[in-house]
Write an enzyme that holds these catalytic residues in place. Structure first.
Site, PDB file in Angstrom:
ATOM      1  CB  ILE A 114      -0.902   0.120   1.130  1.00 42.49           C
ATOM      2  CG1 ILE A 114      -1.847  -1.333   1.144  1.00 42.49           C
ATOM      3  CG2 ILE A 114      -1.739   1.103   1.128  1.00 42.49           C
ATOM      4  CD1 ILE A 114      -2.633  -1.540   2.386  1.00 42.49           C
ATOM      5  CE1 TYR A 276      -0.702  -5.308  11.881  1.00 43.93           C
ATOM      6  CE2 TYR A 276      -3.032  -6.130  11.984  1.00 43.93           C
ATOM      7  CZ  TYR A 276      -1.938  -5.333  11.291  1.00 43.93           C
ATOM      8  OH  TYR A 276      -1.928  -4.757  10.180  1.00 43.93           O
TER       9      TYR A 276
END
Length: 398
Positions: A114, A276
């Protein structure tokens, strides 16, 4: 009125138009060029003038929206347009017609995924883009790839190792010494580890890379952003994700911020999915507190999309397999870059109090983000953790 809609399907990003004498042409909005030949069939089409028709109008057909008009919507003033960006939009569509020649952006983790698409899209529209990457070889390769699309792209690569707070400090000091402006800081870098790892600073790697080091980078570059002259405020865009909603061992309304659970010191207290998600929650909470402390800078977090085929899953064959299975239903990298770009360049977001965007629209993050006591506590604890890594040397923000 003669219908010029072509029976042959057009690729994404193309439109069809017609001249006053009936000749059909095709518009490539990515390269901003036109041609007479159909991009796939190579056919040339001429529409005969209908009898009794005094003047043939030019009709623009938007293949993406499946509608036609006598005015090119891309040339219409933004304020006259009905916002139509959503989950299927891509970054280049949002940037169409935007000139970023006098803008400078730093994008972390921009050599792939990305981040690369964000950097590529900005550079193609004239922005000076600095790719902040751990691996300079891969970073230079990414720059070369962008230059094959735009030869005069103002793009460069600099080493930024988020596993080292001293490495972040070196990056910041070099940036300050060169007195470069900074209009956009895009905190994109991220890692998903399935095994427990500590950085050289003694913190769990996902916590440091996804959160701690990037907030230190933002604090260090704050002075560069504050002195940047522009008609709009500088912006910080933090790439988070919907995983921030899962259980957070180190954040609770009862116990507040527990640093030993934010960054576990041993594998016995480590769950890779919880760690995470928690690192991404911390990032949004930091943005909320940063906005309160520095309202002169527009700061926002966003979710790019689920199960994106990026390098995030490079450490796990299992997650790579899951991404492969869901690939037909997930966003492309260009689509995943859309919401960060939307937050980075559109003017309408500056008027909104929204802290978190999803699918180019306002999102609703975890309730922890709106808990001022928790975000303030995290802000203070973050500074303490950074100072501890430098053996209690004061953290210079500006």
């Amino acid at each position: 009125m003669t219908d010029i809609s072509d029976n042959d399907e057009l690729p994404t990003g193309w439109q069809i138009g017609q001249t006053s004498d009936g000749r059909v042409f095709y518009i490539n909005h990515q390269t901003q060029k036109t041609q007479w030949e159909h991009p796939i069939t190579k056919k040339i089409k001429v529409v005969p003038k209908e009898s009794g028709e005094q003047k043939t109008k030019i009709v623009f057909v938007d293949e993406h929206q499946k509608r036609s008009a006598t005015v090119d919507s891309h040339q219409t003033s933004t304020k006259d347009l009905d916002p139509s960006f959503g989950h299927q939009s891509n970054a280049l569509q949002i940037l169409y017609g935007t000139d970023l020649t006098n803008k400078t952006a730093v994008v972390t983790g921009a050599n792939s995924g990305i981040g690369f698409e964000i950097a590529r899209s900005l550079a193609k529209h004239g922005c000076q883009v600095i790719l902040a990457c751990r691996n300079l070889t891969k970073g230079e390769a990414a720059c070369s790839k962008i230059r094959t699309e735009k030869e005069d792209a103002n793009i460069s690569c600099r080493r930024l190792d988020l596993c080292s707070l001293r490495g972040v400090k070196q990056f910041v000091e070099q940036y300050r010494q060169e007195a470069l402006p900074l209009h956009l800081l895009i905190l994109n870098a991220g890692v998903l580890n399935t095994t427990f790892k500590l950085t050289e600073d003694g913190y769990e790697e996902m916590f440091q890379v996804n959160y701690l080091a990037q907030t230190y980078l933002a604090a260090g570059l704050l002075s560069s952003m504050l002195v940047t002259k522009s008609d709009q405020p500088p912006r910080i865009i933090a790439i988070s994700c919907e995983s921030h909603r899962i259980e957070s061992p180190g954040i609770s309304t009862i116990n507040g911020i527990t640093t030993d659970r934010l960054s576990p010191r041993s594998p016995h207290h480590f769950d890779h999915l919880l760690s995470y998600g928690q690192s991404k929650l911390c990032l949004i909470m930091f943005i909320a507190e940063f906005r309160r402390n520095y309202p002169q800078i527009y700061s926002v977090a966003c979710h790019p999309g689920n199960a994106i085929n990026s390098n995030l899953t490079r450490h796990s064959y299992f997650y790579q397999f899951l991404v492969l299975l869901t690939r037909p239903f997930s966003k492309s990298l260009q689509q995943a870059a859309a919401t960060p770009i939307y937050c980075a360049i559109t003017k309408r977001v500056l008027k909104e109090p929204t802290i978190y965007y999803n699918n180019c629209d306002e999102g609703c993050p975890s309730s922890f983000v709106y808990n001022h006591k928790l975000t303030e506590d995290l802000w203070i604890q973050t500074q303490s953790l950074i100072e501890l890594a430098f053996r209690k040397q004061p953290l210079t923000v500006v």
